[in-house]
Design an enzyme around this catalytic site. Sequence first.
Site, PDB file in Angstrom:
ATOM      1  N   GLY A   1     -44.802  53.009  -9.000  1.00 21.38           N
ATOM      2  CA  GLY A   1     -44.748  53.993  -7.908  1.00 21.38           C
ATOM      3  C   GLY A   1     -43.454  53.864  -7.140  1.00 21.38           C
ATOM      4  CB  THR A   2     -40.536  53.983  -7.185  1.00 20.26           C
ATOM      5  OG1 THR A   2     -39.382  53.630  -6.481  1.00 20.26           O
ATOM      6  CG2 THR A   2     -40.146  54.753  -8.412  1.00 20.26           C
ATOM      7  CB  THR A   3     -38.816  58.009  -3.906  1.00 23.88           C
ATOM      8  OG1 THR A   3     -40.163  58.330  -3.651  1.00 23.88           O
ATOM      9  CG2 THR A   3     -37.990  59.268  -3.972  1.00 23.88           C
TER      10      THR A   3
ATOM     11  CE  LYS B   1     -39.672  50.453  -5.445  1.00 25.87           C
ATOM     12  NZ  LYS B   1     -40.546  51.561  -5.127  1.00 25.87           N
TER      13      LYS B   1
END
Lengths: 235, 280
Positions: B61-63, B94
């Site tokens: 899960g990430t942006t 990240k």
Amino acid sequence: MARFDPYENNGGTCVAVAGADYCVVAADTRLSVGYSILSRDHSKIAQLADKCVLASSGFQGDIKALQKNLAAKELIYEHNHNKKMSCPAMAQLLSNTLYYKRFFPYYAFNVLGGLDSEGKGCVFTYDAVGSYERTGYSAQGTGSTLMMPVLDNQLKSPSPLLLPARVSSSSLEFELFNPLMVVFLTPLSESEAVDLVKDVFASATERDIYTGDRLEIVVINSSGTQREYIELRKD
Amino acid sequence: MAMKVDMSALETNFSIPCLDDGDGMHLSADSPDVPSMVLPTCADFDGFQAATKDMVKNKRGTTTLAFIFDKGVIVAADSRASMGGYISSQTVRKIIEINPYMLGTMAGGAADCQFWHRNLGNKCRLHELSNKRRISIAGASKLLANILYSYRGMGLSIGTMIAGFDEKGPGLYYVDSEGARLVGNRFSVGSGSLYAYGILDEGYRFNMSVEEAAELARRAIYGATFRDAASGGCVSVYHVGPDGWKKLSGDDVGELHYHYYPVQKTPVEQEMTDAPSTSA
């Protein structure tokens, strides 16, 4: 229809907290399968090197295999390099070992604790396939979701990703060889950290059926490794 | 004389049975770059992978986003990792520093991204040592894409951007675990990418100052963390210029919210006064 089902969850919780010159690693000693308790006296903690301790919860069969695997690799390292593995080196070895089984994972939720090469406490937290991160504290296992909020409340410090780096007045901070890696250690003393760990386990034991019986606490500091046992609720 | 084309990069490695040569490193002599991994001995491989994926609930899960502009490349990402509905960390890195002039972003499975980016960093270093020059961004992204293609269908989850500066100028490639490798000027990857695209596409111009570009990236990631539950933590913004990358800022999104939307004191129409106390 018989499905290939090689895993089971033996429950339990592990915690580690890093301080300025010590590291506390703790785990309960209950081994369960389903609703049955198989043992009240099963240790989840393994000493991999003199300043490096691994605590794992999950499937104890995989955990035993993982601990043996790591101990063997550590011995080979000692023979090749004429020194014991440091905790950060073991951290990367553990990550790689877990990832090589990416398609048939070790069902093990690990917390690695110890002293780094400068003698400061370090804690590394993992997921089941080897993603890892150095943190100031961590909990893994069935009771981790009950414990982490309490540890966050007591120990949380400004994120190491903030730039300009922020130091809270009470926390200790230092830079690793890469100046972008600032890690915060708890300013608590060793005895305060041990008390916090005991409290947090007492709380988790109240609400997690898989955590209880006895708590094994391992403290690693410059004078070596000390072990302590505290009784927990047995129900 | 016909030359035999070297197809080793396109071979699939996962079907090779694991040979344990004693030190457990599983690096076979045939393809020393790619580790041969242990596979479960069961009939239904895909069912097993689906079942273990639910069981271990790996971090994901990430942006993340990256774009090229006239002064180089901006790379930005959030820092949240979730395991199912539980936030396992708010301090995940990240943006991975492959070497001083190349960055990689992490989206999808955390372990997959960490491992293969480290592997890519090793390969880039070996390339430098063998060829006495730095590897190009196109080359680095191709190395990664070929490896991921050979594991296609096995369940790896990686959505990464390789961003950097080489002899040809700024470079940006999107590489994913399906085997895609796309060159482009603007990408956003992750569960919050759609929200980030909305802000990024609206504010993007090729000619911007570094501060303007950084603020656009920061605002886009902030917007994604605002609406996407799986994104949050801190926004990290990096700039890659001709001299390499430099981290520009790291901000907690909770605090950034009040920076963008300060609390307004509502005007009070009528003040309530305490009721007169009755004497006994």
